[in-house]
Write a protein that holds these residues in place. Structure first.
Motif, PDB file in Angstrom:
ATOM      1  N   MET A  86     -12.345  20.600   6.050  1.00 14.81           N
ATOM      2  CA  MET A  86     -11.393  19.139   5.872  1.00 14.81           C
ATOM      3  C   MET A  86     -10.475  19.499   6.818  1.00 14.81           C
ATOM      4  O   MET A  86      -9.863  18.115   7.679  1.00 14.81           O
ATOM      5  N   ARG A  90     -10.885  15.950   9.643  1.00 14.15           N
ATOM      6  CA  ARG A  90      -9.805  15.274  10.065  1.00 14.15           C
ATOM      7  C   ARG A  90      -8.781  14.948  11.331  1.00 14.15           C
ATOM      8  O   ARG A  90      -8.940  14.255  11.982  1.00 14.15           O
ATOM      9  N   ARG A  93     -11.646  12.962  13.697  1.00 16.22           N
ATOM     10  CA  ARG A  93     -10.893  11.605  13.301  1.00 16.22           C
ATOM     11  C   ARG A  93     -10.074  11.272  14.139  1.00 16.22           C
ATOM     12  O   ARG A  93      -9.847   9.850  14.891  1.00 16.22           O
ATOM     13  N   SER A 105     -17.432  20.087   2.275  1.00 11.38           N
ATOM     14  CA  SER A 105     -15.832  20.339   1.459  1.00 11.38           C
ATOM     15  C   SER A 105     -15.858  20.680  -0.101  1.00 11.38           C
ATOM     16  O   SER A 105     -17.767  20.258  -0.288  1.00 11.38           O
ATOM     17  N   GLU A 125     -14.203  14.954  -0.927  1.00 15.43           N
ATOM     18  CA  GLU A 125     -13.417  14.981  -0.098  1.00 15.43           C
ATOM     19  C   GLU A 125     -13.813  14.373   1.417  1.00 15.43           C
ATOM     20  O   GLU A 125     -12.786  13.249   1.643  1.00 15.43           O
ATOM     21  N   GLN A 126     -14.961  14.621   1.256  1.00 24.97           N
ATOM     22  CA  GLN A 126     -15.648  13.736   2.826  1.00 24.97           C
ATOM     23  C   GLN A 126     -15.345  12.150   2.728  1.00 24.97           C
ATOM     24  O   GLN A 126     -15.067  11.318   3.208  1.00 24.97           O
ATOM     25  N   ALA A 128     -14.262  10.211   0.692  1.00 28.32           N
ATOM     26  CA  ALA A 128     -13.570   9.552  -0.043  1.00 28.32           C
ATOM     27  C   ALA A 128     -13.017   9.029   1.194  1.00 28.32           C
ATOM     28  O   ALA A 128     -12.071   7.875   1.000  1.00 28.32           O
ATOM     29  N   GLN A 129     -13.588   9.421   2.427  1.00 28.36           N
ATOM     30  CA  GLN A 129     -13.328   8.663   3.404  1.00 28.36           C
ATOM     31  C   GLN A 129     -13.892   8.123   4.185  1.00 28.36           C
ATOM     32  O   GLN A 129     -13.561   7.501   5.886  1.00 28.36           O
ATOM     33  N   ALA A 132     -12.878   4.752   6.076  1.00 28.92           N
ATOM     34  CA  ALA A 132     -12.245   4.429   7.124  1.00 28.92           C
ATOM     35  C   ALA A 132     -12.888   5.276   8.072  1.00 28.92           C
ATOM     36  O   ALA A 132     -12.559   4.040   9.570  1.00 28.92           O
ATOM     37  N   TRP A 133     -14.037   6.120   8.182  1.00 26.82           N
ATOM     38  CA  TRP A 133     -14.879   6.549   9.401  1.00 26.82           C
ATOM     39  C   TRP A 133     -15.672   5.170   9.337  1.00 26.82           C
ATOM     40  O   TRP A 133     -15.734   4.538  10.811  1.00 26.82           O
ATOM     41  N   GLU A 136     -13.735   2.265  11.403  1.00 28.94           N
ATOM     42  CA  GLU A 136     -13.302   2.610  12.585  1.00 28.94           C
ATOM     43  C   GLU A 136     -14.497   3.132  13.617  1.00 28.94           C
ATOM     44  O   GLU A 136     -14.413   3.150  14.507  1.00 28.94           O
ATOM     45  N   VAL A 378     -19.069   8.314   6.364  1.00 25.94           N
ATOM     46  CA  VAL A 378     -20.059   9.509   6.392  1.00 25.94           C
ATOM     47  C   VAL A 378     -20.955   9.471   5.957  1.00 25.94           C
ATOM     48  O   VAL A 378     -21.421   8.922   4.583  1.00 25.94           O
TER      49      VAL A 378
END
Length: 405
Positions: A86, A90, A93, A105, A125-126, A128-129, A132-133, A136, A378
């Motif tokens: 993690m 982060r 990113r 994770s 955990e990955q 979940a993002q 956003a990835w 972007e 992801v």
């Protein structure tokens, strides 16, 4: 392509030796918490000016982000153990860099029903993002080692080329490796081995989703190719079960590891004694009480897997067994990749298990550099076309095989 490789242990060192023979990247910064390890990995490559050593704490996101910026790296390749997924994820990113790892994770068992229900799953955990990835326009390619990694590529190939319908995808890993002078010497990180083997294994079934069983459940004997032979395999927690169903339609997905009964009993004993725990315990020392993690003590008492190559004999096999139908007829295949330790030591000076893990992210980097693989979000290896990967793996001098069952 300019790559920051974090982790200069066995797998990280093997990555540098494999990558050194390829021309697809401009620079590779080899960084480790122990600067001597990074220096050693780079020094072994001679006068290849593309490689430079650095010191960095993988848990220090700001330091990793700064290192990416200072060397103008556009890719972060994570070759550390899963505890650092993690912070490195982060940091990549934050720096606007593509991210690759070989393990995802960490999970946390369900508090009340650990052997029936999932708690926090590997990779949660990955994922979940992921939004956003994707928004972007950035890529995190997760689980891109051998298992997970090549095993997932095999699953994609089977779905695209070999089957119309798939009943079960089962990753099966086995070996006949022995190590001179040791009764118990894991060929991979004992920290990671304990995490995988003593956590509740996850199984996927269509209509039910993901659920857990007891460690070492559902033993079966699997016959591995190229002279390895029959090995007893058991359910183990592994990323493929969490990755494959996201992109491939299969009624059941499993992962079974050929540990052998003696290995299983040793792990059970470690658990019984509490030596698999990561929470520190206080022990006396010459300078007074100190807090240490029991699992770190176990790891310190065992030989570094990267140093075992000269004493190791035999082969390791990673593969994906698939059962389903094609053109109305039942079909069952095993797609596999075997590495002989004598070959990997002679060719690269790396033992078979770490070399087999390391070759796959290098192949993936080359495909990304050429634009053959591309995407945002992801993503697991299943999200990309399999044939280019398998063709390039063969071009690296390490062919794969397929056996009709």
């Amino acid at each position: 392509m300019r790559v920051l490789l974090v982790g200069a242990g066995g797998v990280g060192t093997a990555i540098t030796r494999i990558a050194a023979r390829r021309a697809f990247f401009e620079a590779m910064v080899v960084a480790d918490y122990d600067p001597a390890r990074a220096d050693s990995a780079v020094a072994a490559l001679g006068d290849d000016g593309r490689f430079v050593a650095e010191a960095v704490d993988a848990g220090d996101e700001a330091a990793v982000t700064a290192l990416l910026a200072r060397h103008r790296c556009d890719v972060l390749l994570n070759a550390t153990d899963p505890r650092f997924v993690m912070p490195l994820f982060r940091a990549a990113r934050a720096a606007g860099a593509t991210y690759l790892d070989m393990a995802m994770s960490l999970s946390r068992p369900h508090r009340d029903r650990p052997h029936e229900e999932c708690g926090v799953k590997l990779g949660d955990e990955q994922f979940a993002q992921a939004g956003a990835w994707q928004s972007e326009g950035m890529l995190a390619l997760v689980g891109m080692g051998v298992e997970p990694g090549l095993s997932d590529v095999f699953a994609r190939y089977a779905a695209d080329e070999l089957f119309d319908e798939i009943e079960e995808i089962g990753v099966r890993d086995g070996a006949n490796l022995t190590v001179d002078g040791y009764d118990f010497a894991p060929s991979f990180s004992i920290w990671t081995t304990i995490e995988e083997c003593l956590n509740p294994p996850v199984v996927y079934e269509a209509g039910r989703g993901w659920f857990t069983t007891a460690p070492f459940s559902e033993p079966e004997v699997f016959d591995f190719p190229e002279g390895i032979g029959e090995v007893e395999c058991v359910n183990v927690e592994h990323e493929e079960v969490l990755l494959v169903p996201r992109w491939i339609d299969a009624r059941r997905v499993t992962f079974k590891y050929g540990l052998g009964r003696e290995f299983v009993e040793t792990l059970k004993t470690l658990h019984l004694l509490g030596l698999d725990r990561t929470e520190p315990v206080t022990v006396p020392s010459a300078v007074g009480p100190v807090a240490v993690s029991p699992r770190d003590v176990v790891a310190a008492c065992l030989p570094d897997p990267a140093t075992l190559g000269e004493r190791m004999h035999g082969k390791t096999c990673a593969g994906t067994w698939v059962r389903g139908s094609k053109d109305g007829a039942p079909r069952e295949v095993y797609l596999y990749h075997v590495v002989d330790n004598q070959w990997s030591m002679t060719e690269y000076g790396c033992q078979a298990v770490v070399w087999q893990t390391a070759v796959n992210p290098v192949v993936a980097l080359e495909l990304l550099g050429a634009g053959t693989w591309s995407g945002a979000g992801v993503l697991g290896p299943e999200a990309f076309p399999a044939q280019p990967f398998l063709d390039l793996l063969t071009a690296y001098g390490s062919p794969w095989g397929m056996r009709e069952q």
